[in-house]
Scaffold this active site. Structure first.
Site, PDB file in Angstrom:
ATOM      1  CG  ASP A 139     -16.331  92.498  -0.085  1.00  0.00           C
ATOM      2  OD1 ASP A 139     -17.548  92.263  -0.215  1.00  0.00           O
ATOM      3  OD2 ASP A 139     -15.477  91.599   0.064  1.00  0.00           O
ATOM      4  CG  ASP A 164     -11.349  92.304   8.398  1.00  0.00           C
ATOM      5  OD1 ASP A 164     -12.482  92.428   8.912  1.00  0.00           O
ATOM      6  OD2 ASP A 164     -10.635  91.300   8.556  1.00  0.00           O
ATOM      7  CB  SER A 195     -22.895  84.060   4.008  1.00  0.00           C
ATOM      8  OG  SER A 195     -22.360  83.527   2.803  1.00  0.00           O
ATOM      9  CB  THR A 199     -16.086  88.041   9.589  1.00  0.00           C
ATOM     10  OG1 THR A 199     -14.800  88.173   9.002  1.00  0.00           O
ATOM     11  CG2 THR A 199     -17.080  88.901   8.822  1.00  0.00           C
ATOM     12  CB  THR A 254     -29.782  84.949   8.719  1.00  0.00           C
ATOM     13  OG1 THR A 254     -30.374  83.705   8.396  1.00  0.00           O
ATOM     14  CG2 THR A 254     -28.965  84.755   9.995  1.00  0.00           C
ATOM     15  CG  ASP A 255     -34.657  82.551   7.929  1.00  0.00           C
ATOM     16  OD1 ASP A 255     -33.452  82.245   7.818  1.00  0.00           O
ATOM     17  OD2 ASP A 255     -35.545  82.096   7.165  1.00  0.00           O
ATOM     18  CD  GLU A 256     -29.384  79.505   8.401  1.00  0.00           C
ATOM     19  OE1 GLU A 256     -28.545  78.992   9.162  1.00  0.00           O
ATOM     20  OE2 GLU A 256     -29.381  79.328   7.174  1.00  0.00           O
ATOM     21  CE1 TYR A 310     -24.315  83.283   8.253  1.00  0.00           C
ATOM     22  CE2 TYR A 310     -26.319  81.980   8.444  1.00  0.00           C
ATOM     23  CZ  TYR A 310     -25.675  83.134   8.037  1.00  0.00           C
ATOM     24  OH  TYR A 310     -26.382  84.130   7.418  1.00  0.00           O
ATOM     25  CB  SER A 361     -21.218  83.808  14.173  1.00  0.00           C
ATOM     26  OG  SER A 361     -21.693  83.603  12.850  1.00  0.00           O
ATOM     27  CE  LYS A 362     -25.677  87.616   9.802  1.00  0.00           C
ATOM     28  NZ  LYS A 362     -25.029  88.764   9.109  1.00  0.00           N
ATOM     29  N   PRO A 366     -24.857  68.041   9.710  1.00  0.00           N
ATOM     30  CG  PRO A 366     -22.654  67.813  10.451  1.00  0.00           C
ATOM     31  CD  PRO A 366     -23.468  68.172   9.238  1.00  0.00           C
ATOM     32  CG  HIS A 395     -30.137  69.949   7.752  1.00  0.00           C
ATOM     33  ND1 HIS A 395     -30.130  69.166   6.629  1.00  0.00           N
ATOM     34  CD2 HIS A 395     -30.467  71.196   7.327  1.00  0.00           C
ATOM     35  CE1 HIS A 395     -30.442  69.898   5.580  1.00  0.00           C
ATOM     36  NE2 HIS A 395     -30.656  71.142   5.981  1.00  0.00           N
TER      37      HIS A 395
HETATM   38  P1  NAD Z   1     -21.632  86.205   0.675  1.00  0.00           P
HETATM   39  O1  NAD Z   1     -20.826  85.176   1.393  1.00  0.00           O
HETATM   40  O2  NAD Z   1     -22.023  85.983  -0.735  1.00  0.00           O
HETATM   41  O3  NAD Z   1     -20.876  87.614   0.721  1.00  0.00           O
HETATM   42  C1  NAD Z   1     -20.259  88.111   1.872  1.00  0.00           C
HETATM   43  C2  NAD Z   1     -19.358  89.262   1.455  1.00  0.00           C
HETATM   44  O4  NAD Z   1     -18.744  89.791   2.642  1.00  0.00           O
HETATM   45  C3  NAD Z   1     -18.215  88.846   0.511  1.00  0.00           C
HETATM   46  O5  NAD Z   1     -18.100  89.788  -0.529  1.00  0.00           O
HETATM   47  C4  NAD Z   1     -16.996  88.856   1.422  1.00  0.00           C
HETATM   48  O6  NAD Z   1     -15.800  89.149   0.725  1.00  0.00           O
HETATM   49  C5  NAD Z   1     -17.354  89.948   2.415  1.00  0.00           C
HETATM   50  N1  NAD Z   1     -16.669  89.805   3.700  1.00  0.00           N
HETATM   51  C6  NAD Z   1     -16.522  88.677   4.425  1.00  0.00           C
HETATM   52  N2  NAD Z   1     -15.819  88.936   5.545  1.00  0.00           N
HETATM   53  C7  NAD Z   1     -15.546  90.270   5.526  1.00  0.00           C
HETATM   54  C8  NAD Z   1     -14.872  91.147   6.416  1.00  0.00           C
HETATM   55  N3  NAD Z   1     -14.313  90.701   7.545  1.00  0.00           N
HETATM   56  N4  NAD Z   1     -14.776  92.455   6.086  1.00  0.00           N
HETATM   57  C9  NAD Z   1     -15.302  92.914   4.918  1.00  0.00           C
HETATM   58  N5  NAD Z   1     -15.944  92.129   4.041  1.00  0.00           N
HETATM   59  C10 NAD Z   1     -16.069  90.816   4.339  1.00  0.00           C
HETATM   60  O7  NAD Z   1     -22.914  86.451   1.597  1.00  0.00           O
HETATM   61  P2  NAD Z   1     -24.395  86.855   1.182  1.00  0.00           P
HETATM   62  O8  NAD Z   1     -25.156  85.630   0.925  1.00  0.00           O
HETATM   63  O9  NAD Z   1     -24.334  87.933   0.193  1.00  0.00           O
HETATM   64  O10 NAD Z   1     -24.917  87.434   2.588  1.00  0.00           O
HETATM   65  C11 NAD Z   1     -24.778  88.814   2.906  1.00  0.00           C
HETATM   66  C12 NAD Z   1     -25.359  89.059   4.275  1.00  0.00           C
HETATM   67  O11 NAD Z   1     -26.740  88.708   4.273  1.00  0.00           O
HETATM   68  C13 NAD Z   1     -24.719  88.236   5.384  1.00  0.00           C
HETATM   69  O12 NAD Z   1     -24.636  89.043   6.526  1.00  0.00           O
HETATM   70  C14 NAD Z   1     -25.688  87.088   5.610  1.00  0.00           C
HETATM   71  O13 NAD Z   1     -25.622  86.628   6.927  1.00  0.00           O
HETATM   72  C15 NAD Z   1     -27.001  87.777   5.317  1.00  0.00           C
HETATM   73  N6  NAD Z   1     -28.081  86.907   4.840  1.00  0.00           N
HETATM   74  C16 NAD Z   1     -27.863  86.062   3.764  1.00  0.00           C
HETATM   75  C17 NAD Z   1     -28.918  85.300   3.282  1.00  0.00           C
HETATM   76  C18 NAD Z   1     -28.748  84.384   2.094  1.00  0.00           C
HETATM   77  O14 NAD Z   1     -29.666  83.621   1.780  1.00  0.00           O
HETATM   78  N7  NAD Z   1     -27.619  84.409   1.391  1.00  0.00           N
HETATM   79  C19 NAD Z   1     -30.177  85.379   3.893  1.00  0.00           C
HETATM   80  C20 NAD Z   1     -30.353  86.237   4.996  1.00  0.00           C
HETATM   81  C21 NAD Z   1     -29.295  87.003   5.437  1.00  0.00           C
HETATM   82  O1  DAU Z   2     -32.093  81.238   5.948  1.00  0.00           O
HETATM   83  C1  DAU Z   2     -31.172  82.208   5.553  1.00  0.00           C
HETATM   84  C2  DAU Z   2     -29.831  81.560   5.314  1.00  0.00           C
HETATM   85  O2  DAU Z   2     -29.936  80.823   4.104  1.00  0.00           O
HETATM   86  C3  DAU Z   2     -28.697  82.556   5.232  1.00  0.00           C
HETATM   87  O3  DAU Z   2     -28.560  83.215   6.464  1.00  0.00           O
HETATM   88  C4  DAU Z   2     -27.384  81.861   4.870  1.00  0.00           C
HETATM   89  O4  DAU Z   2     -26.356  82.811   4.699  1.00  0.00           O
HETATM   90  C5  DAU Z   2     -27.583  81.106   3.572  1.00  0.00           C
HETATM   91  O5  DAU Z   2     -26.418  80.380   3.248  1.00  0.00           O
HETATM   92  C6  DAU Z   2     -28.779  80.151   3.689  1.00  0.00           C
HETATM   93  O6  DAU Z   2     -28.483  79.067   4.588  1.00  0.00           O
HETATM   94  P1  DAU Z   2     -28.936  77.568   4.269  1.00  0.00           P
HETATM   95  O7  DAU Z   2     -28.117  76.643   5.059  1.00  0.00           O
HETATM   96  O8  DAU Z   2     -30.402  77.428   4.358  1.00  0.00           O
HETATM   97  O9  DAU Z   2     -28.543  77.531   2.697  1.00  0.00           O
HETATM   98  P2  DAU Z   2     -27.876  76.390   1.790  1.00  0.00           P
HETATM   99  O10 DAU Z   2     -28.019  76.873   0.381  1.00  0.00           O
HETATM  100  O11 DAU Z   2     -26.537  75.995   2.260  1.00  0.00           O
HETATM  101  O12 DAU Z   2     -28.846  75.166   1.998  1.00  0.00           O
HETATM  102  C7  DAU Z   2     -30.232  75.253   1.712  1.00  0.00           C
HETATM  103  C8  DAU Z   2     -30.857  73.919   2.084  1.00  0.00           C
HETATM  104  O13 DAU Z   2     -30.398  72.939   1.145  1.00  0.00           O
HETATM  105  C9  DAU Z   2     -30.452  73.418   3.446  1.00  0.00           C
HETATM  106  O14 DAU Z   2     -31.537  72.722   4.024  1.00  0.00           O
HETATM  107  C10 DAU Z   2     -29.315  72.428   3.152  1.00  0.00           C
HETATM  108  C11 DAU Z   2     -29.697  71.877   1.805  1.00  0.00           C
HETATM  109  N1  DAU Z   2     -28.574  71.496   0.921  1.00  0.00           N
HETATM  110  C12 DAU Z   2     -27.582  72.412   0.712  1.00  0.00           C
HETATM  111  C13 DAU Z   2     -26.522  72.100  -0.113  1.00  0.00           C
HETATM  112  C14 DAU Z   2     -25.408  73.114  -0.329  1.00  0.00           C
HETATM  113  C15 DAU Z   2     -28.570  70.255   0.291  1.00  0.00           C
HETATM  114  O15 DAU Z   2     -29.486  69.447   0.463  1.00  0.00           O
HETATM  115  N2  DAU Z   2     -27.521  69.963  -0.546  1.00  0.00           N
HETATM  116  C16 DAU Z   2     -26.483  70.837  -0.751  1.00  0.00           C
HETATM  117  O16 DAU Z   2     -25.539  70.491  -1.502  1.00  0.00           O
END
Ligand code: NAD
Ligand code: DAU
Length: 361
Positions: free
Chosen positions: A31, A57, A83, A98, A132-134, A158, A161-162, A291, A293
């Site tokens: 990490d 990295d 993320s 990344t 991700t589903d995004e 985001y 890139s995914k 933006p 959204h």
């Molecule tokens: P996060 O941002 O909490 O954690 C990401 C981790 O990756 C951190 O520990 C960071 O230090 C590390 N990292 C970042 N760049 C790096 C690099 N270049 N080399 C090594 N380590 C690096 O993210 P998360 O929410 O835990 O998401 C993890 C994975 O799951 C991501 O790939 C994200 O796209 C995917 N994902 C997240 C969600 C969600 O809801 N959070 C949903 C679906 C998929």
């Molecule tokens: O769908 C999976 C994705 O979910 C992951 O791939 C991403 O890593 C993760 O960050 C998440 O993305 P979202 O953009 O959906 O999550 P976020 O928590 O940023 O926002 C959730 C919803 O809430 C979205 O519609 C934006 C809204 N929101 C978010 C924030 C931070 C608000 O209304 N107010 C806020 O302050």
């Protein structure tokens, strides 16, 4: 041993903790420790020889190749990514570095390592890419949920890139035969979630007496899954997934954002009532929309349920209650990630004494 990348972040740390409570196979955790990586997430593993942490990295090809050669993992599980969608709008370059270039370098290192393995190990090796589903873009209110056959239509830096990283993973399988698996999961929530994302931000802001910013009309829909259920899905795909396949992971929990915020407020009203007797709902503030959204995400999880027998353990009601309670019980964790005190700790713990094989199990 398995190599987990991004294992100090939200889902990665939950995955490492979950893995090591349910099996004894060691984890090599690579990490970079960006703002989102927090070694305190792994405090309970201090002194545990099954966990080897390396700060680095995924885009550092020489480091990754050296680690693969040294530790000979049987699998790579790639969580490492930038993320957060809002950050990708503010500054997309790190996401390309990344999520695209980093994944490419990791794939290349894994390919060279895999190609040189003895036949039995080569057969068993897996590269699991966590996505991700995004990547599928946005749905209208009446569209069916995303299946694995949906076309990719990413809308944010985001998700673009995914999506790029998913395509690279797919291509490394089709072109080079690398044994890959990809999971596309919906929104996770649970302990260790960085308080920039909706649910933890609402909890933390509510308790601090701050506004609860709801973007636009708050009627955007996300499909929520408790983080440990995502971890169990990844384990199951790693164990039994068909090579080259993608699996959608979700909890059948579609909810408008405003409902999520109201639920968080109701739980806090019950568990930590405000001193003035008012509901935390009074802190809700509608703000300008994000933006580009995406309006609605929804996952059709029937493939992973049918083919691999996976099911989530938590309902939204049980998961969100556990989550709110975790934040109430872990005010120190929140204070640390907000003040950056954990950064200083990392400096002391890991940078003055270089992390190398000598410090590892
Ligand atoms: P996060 O941002 O909490 O954690 C990401 C981790 O990756 C951190 O520990 C960071 O230090 C590390 N990292 C970042 N760049 C790096 C690099 N270049 N080399 C090594 N380590 C690096 O993210 P998360 O929410 O835990 O998401 C993890 C994975 O799951 C991501 O790939 C994200 O796209 C995917 N994902 C997240 C969600 C969600 O809801 N959070 C949903 C679906 C998929
Ligand atoms: O769908 C999976 C994705 O979910 C992951 O791939 C991403 O890593 C993760 O960050 C998440 O993305 P979202 O953009 O959906 O999550 P976020 O928590 O940023 O926002 C959730 C919803 O809430 C979205 O519609 C934006 C809204 N929101 C978010 C924030 C931070 C608000 O209304 N107010 C806020 O302050």
């Amino acid at each position: 041993m398995i190599l987990v990348t991004g294992g100090a972040g939200f889902i990665g740390a939950n995955f490492v903790l979950d893995w090591l409570t349910t099996c004894d196979e060691p984890v090599l955790n690579l990490d970079k420790l960006t703002y989102a990586g927090n070694l305190h997430n792994l405090d309970s593993l201090q002194g545990d020889a099954r966990h080897v942490f390396v700060q680095g990295d995924i885009g550092d090809a020489a480091l990754v190749s050296r680690l693969l050669a040294q530790y000979q993992p049987r699998a790579v599980v790639n969580f490492a990514a930038e993320s957060h969608v809002d950050r990708s709008i503010h500054g997309p370059e790190d996401f390309i570095q990344t999520n695209v270039l980093g994944t490419f370098r990791l794939l290349e290192a894994a390919r060279h390592y895999w190609q040189a393995l003895p036949a039995v190990n080569k057969e068993a090796f897996r590269f699991l890419h966590v996505s991700t589903d995004e990547v599928y873009g946005t749905l209208s209110a009446t569209d069916p949920a995303f299946t694995e056959d949906n076309t990719y239509a990413p809308n944010s830096p985001y998700s673009a890139s995914k999506a790029a990283s998913d395509h690279l993973v797919r291509a490394w399988h089709h072109t080079y035969g690398l044994p890959v698996l990809t999971t596309n999961c919906s929104n996770n929530y649970g302990p260790l979630h960085f308080p920039e994302k909706l649910i933890p931000l609402m909890i933390v802001n509510a308790l601090a007496g701050k506004n609860l910013p709801v973007y636009g009309d708050g009627m955007q829909v996300r499909d929520w899954l408790y983080v440990r259920d995502h971890c169990s899905a990844i384990r199951r795909v790693l164990e039994a997934g068909h090579l080259g396949e993608t699996y959608n992971v979700g909890g059948w929990n579609e909810k408008p954002n405003i409902d999520i915020v109201n639920t968080v407020c109701a739980l806090l009203d019950e568990l930590r009532p405000r001193a003035d007797g008012q509901s935390y709902r009074s802190q809700i503030t509608y703000v300008k929309d994000r933006p580009g959204h995406d309006r609605r995400y929804a996952i059709d999880a029937r493939k992973i349920e049918r083919e691999l027998g996976w099911k989530p353990a938590e309902t939204f009601d049980t998961g969100i209650r556990k989550t709110v309670q975790w934040y109430l019980d872990n005010a120190d964790w929140v204070a640390n990630v907000q003040t950056g005190a954990y950064r200083e700790w990392v400096q002391t713990q890991y940078q003055e004494a270089p992390v190398s094989a000598a410090t590892c199990a």
